[in-house]
Design an enzyme around this catalytic site. Structure first.
Site, PDB file in Angstrom:
ATOM      1  N   ASP A 197       0.899  -1.111   0.107  1.00 45.82           N
ATOM      2  CA  ASP A 197       0.451  -0.198   0.222  1.00 45.82           C
ATOM      3  C   ASP A 197       0.756   1.325  -0.062  1.00 45.82           C
ATOM      4  O   ASP A 197       1.872   1.146  -0.139  1.00 45.82           O
ATOM      5  CB  ASP A 197      -0.743  -0.050   1.389  1.00 45.82           C
ATOM      6  CG  ASP A 197      -2.122   0.309   0.975  1.00 45.82           C
ATOM      7  OD1 ASP A 197      -1.890   1.916   0.737  1.00 45.82           O
ATOM      8  OD2 ASP A 197      -3.331  -0.681   1.289  1.00 45.82           O
TER       9      ASP A 197
ATOM     10  N   HIS B 251      -3.577   6.143   3.706  1.00 50.50           N
ATOM     11  CA  HIS B 251      -4.275   4.980   3.096  1.00 50.50           C
ATOM     12  C   HIS B 251      -4.016   3.607   3.710  1.00 50.50           C
ATOM     13  O   HIS B 251      -4.662   2.427   4.037  1.00 50.50           O
ATOM     14  CB  HIS B 251      -4.445   4.640   1.981  1.00 50.50           C
ATOM     15  CG  HIS B 251      -5.480   4.002   0.742  1.00 50.50           C
ATOM     16  ND1 HIS B 251      -4.531   2.569   1.075  1.00 50.50           N
ATOM     17  CD2 HIS B 251      -6.792   3.836   0.307  1.00 50.50           C
ATOM     18  CE1 HIS B 251      -5.958   1.418   0.115  1.00 50.50           C
ATOM     19  NE2 HIS B 251      -6.987   2.856  -0.093  1.00 50.50           N
TER      20      HIS B 251
ATOM     21  N   ASN C  51     -13.706   1.065  -7.675  1.00 53.65           N
ATOM     22  CA  ASN C  51     -14.518   1.464  -6.750  1.00 53.65           C
ATOM     23  C   ASN C  51     -15.487   2.077  -7.560  1.00 53.65           C
ATOM     24  O   ASN C  51     -15.259   3.614  -7.544  1.00 53.65           O
ATOM     25  CB  ASN C  51     -14.096   2.618  -5.581  1.00 53.65           C
ATOM     26  CG  ASN C  51     -13.829   1.941  -4.686  1.00 53.65           C
ATOM     27  OD1 ASN C  51     -13.593   0.826  -4.003  1.00 53.65           O
ATOM     28  ND2 ASN C  51     -12.490   2.696  -3.883  1.00 53.65           N
TER      29      ASN C  51
END
Length: 567
Positions: free
Chosen positions: A317, A372, A463
């Site tokens: 990430d 995040h 998303n």
């Protein structure tokens, strides 16, 4: 018994033989990136019970027993640097033991010990119990001592239990059963007062899977089986004990695949129970437990004693704030690396990677500059310390791997390298809360390699309100788990990509207004399939603590079979 060694797989023509005296034979060896496995052969002139142990390990290593033709008989595959053991009744003949390091750069010394018990044969060539003055509850003993005399328990439907015993006099029990169709099947051995091992075999007697935990801990096996006949073998390793054998066929059918929500909402409690955890639900609430963690029934699993301890989840990430007071005790540490000396101490190709690796800046400080990755890490493994939030698996370790910059963007090559870093450094689960709309070159192969190395990959569906997942989540048709986001009413979040018309391993988890950790000892709410994905990664960590022998395919099957159907 003579023992010999060769580095050629199952080619014994030029073997260098070692003469070994006595019942126990010890051989010292070493694995390295240039020598990933060693092979040893031994010959039995009479049928015997052979015990093999592998210890003094500093790297995750497997021990496998083959016959002379290369057919696998048994495997010991414990996690980390735990000792491996195989105890197996063998007929006369030549056999091969393979010592193999996991990952791409294994590095460990080891000691292999092999010992053969007394000869105990009958006319079929199968091992029979050795006579003894010890008698364990003879009235209970109903299982046969060979496949030919196995107790026939017929077709297994639902849950069936059997009581029996093993001792010095009755060392092996066999059971025979059949399945009427393809099922997720489990075996459990409980109420043990001695060390007993459990094995599942096909109709020919070839090993499918075994459970060989040390001591009196219960043994557990789960596997997807096709229609047909199978055998169960219960083997005394030491001592004597009564036992309870439970066979279960997961009588409830899996949810029907839905093009929007896949197999439904993940249920950590049901998944861990199906994996081998104790079946009980207390619904205890913890004040600092976030909505999502509570919604998937993670507190029920903690009450069973499973918190993810000993399991490492790699978070690829934007990095992780490894100094956060709710995460700092759960950050994976590369114990083989000395921080700050400018040397690649463990020889894995990364200098000073004691707390993971930053592929964006090329150093051993994968600090989060976006937020995040820290949020994802908190949902997986924020500590259960009475303040802040608590993760799904509050005792799991987070391997911090930074592949996205401060804007949340990154290169495919860094993600690929990050996956291989996780593979090579002992991760059990990989969380990929990232993705795009086109197939990224190299990531598919890396995910496949992670799957083949026993690592479960969990991927965000995306998303874009798309009717299909983004990449790499679409690869869940073959490997890994794709995760969509649900909202508080347990419906698919409006932004979440759907499962699509082609069935794949797709489930949903809470992903709207999720509370978790942020850099700088802060907390906050974020939404997205990125927030749903760590709920599943944490659940996998709980499952693997309950049963470390689960393969990625078995994890995937249990996850989708135990999900709750939602609208």
């Amino acid at each position: 018994m003579n023992i010999s060694k060769t580095r050629k797989e199952f080619d014994l023509s030029d073997v260098q033989r070692l003469r070994v005296n006595g019942k126990q034979n010890r051989v010292n060896g070493e694995l390295s990136p240039d020598n990933r496995s060693d092979l040893y052969s031994f010959t039995l002139r009479k049928s015997r019970s052979v015990r093999s142990t592998l210890n003094r390990l500093t790297h995750n290593t497997t021990l496998t027993l083959f016959d002379e033709s290369g057919t696998r008989i048994a495997t010991s595959r414990r996690r980390g640097n735990q000792s491996e053991k195989i105890q197996q009744p063998l007929e006369n003949g030549t056999y091969i033991l393979q010592v193999r390091g996991k990952g791409r750069r294994p590095q460990t010394d080891y000691r292999l010990k092999i010992s053969a018990g007394k000869e105990t044969t009958n006319e079929t060539g199968l091992l029979e119990p050795i006579a003894s003055t010890v008698v364990m509850n003879e009235s209970v003993d109903q299982a046969g001592n060979s496949q030919a005399t196995a107790r026939n328990i017929g077709v297994v439907r639902g849950t069936q239990r059997y009581e029996d015993s093993v001792s010095d006099r009755d060392r092996i029990d066999y059971y025979r059963f059949s399945l009427p169709n393809r099922r997720l099947f489990s075996l459990r051995l409980d109420n043990l007062a001695a060390d007993v091992d459990l094995a599942l075999m096909d109709r020919s007697g070839a090993l499918i899977k075994e459970s060989i935990d040390s001591g009196t801990k219960h043994e557990f096996i789960t596997h997807v089986l096709e229609l047909g006949r199978y055998f169960v073998r219960v083997t005394r390793f030491s001592g004597e004990t009564n036992y309870t054998l439970t066979l279960n066929t997961n009588s409830s059918a899996p949810n029907r695949f839905d093009s929007q929500v896949g197999y439904g909402l993940i249920d950590a409690s049901r998944a861990v129970t199906q994996s081998g955890g104790s079946s009980r639900s207390t619904n205890t609430q913890v004040l600092e437990t976030p909505f999502g963690v509570d919604r998937i029934n993670a507190p029920d699993v903690w009450n069973q004693g499973f918190t993810g301890k000993g399991i490492t989840v790699a978070v690829l990430d934007s990095g992780v704030d490894f100094t956060h007071s709710d995460l700092n005790d759960n950050i994976w540490i590369n114990s083989r690396e000395i921080l700050g000396n400018g040397i690649d101490d463990d020889g894995n190709g990364y200098i000073d990677d004691r707390r993971g690796w930053d592929f964006v800046d090329g150093d051993g400080r994968p600090m989060d500059r976006n937020g995040h990755g820290t949020h994802v890490a908190g949902t997986i493994a924020a500590e259960r310390n009475g303040f802040g939030v608590t993760g799904v698996a509050p005792d799991a370790e987070i391997m911090a791997i930074r592949v996205l910059d401060e804007n949340g963007q990154g290169f495919v090559s860094d993600i690929v390298d990050g996956i291989y870093y996780a593979i090579n450094n002992g991760a059990d689960v990989i969380n990929l809360s990232l993705g795009g709309n086109s197939p990224p070159p190299g990531i598919r192969t890396a995910i496949r390699d992670a799957f083949n190395q026993g690592i479960t990959v969990v991927m965000a569906a995306g998303n874009e309100s798309s009717p299909v997942p983004s990449f790499p989540a679409q690869f869940a048709q073959q490997w890994g788990i794709a995760v969509g986001a649900s909202d508080r009413p347990d419906t698919l979040a409006r932004f979440s990509n759907q499962a699509g018309s082609n069935p794949l391993n797709y489930v949903v988890a809470p992903g709207v207004s999720i509370s978790s950790t942020l850099p700088g000892d802060r907390y906050g709410f974020l939404s997205g399939t990125s927030m749903a994905t760590p709920h599943v990664a944490g659940t996998v960590a709980l499952m693997l603590e309950a049963n470390p022998t689960l393969t990625p395919a078995e994890v995937e099957t249990i996850i989708i079979n135990t999900a709750t159907a939602i609208a």
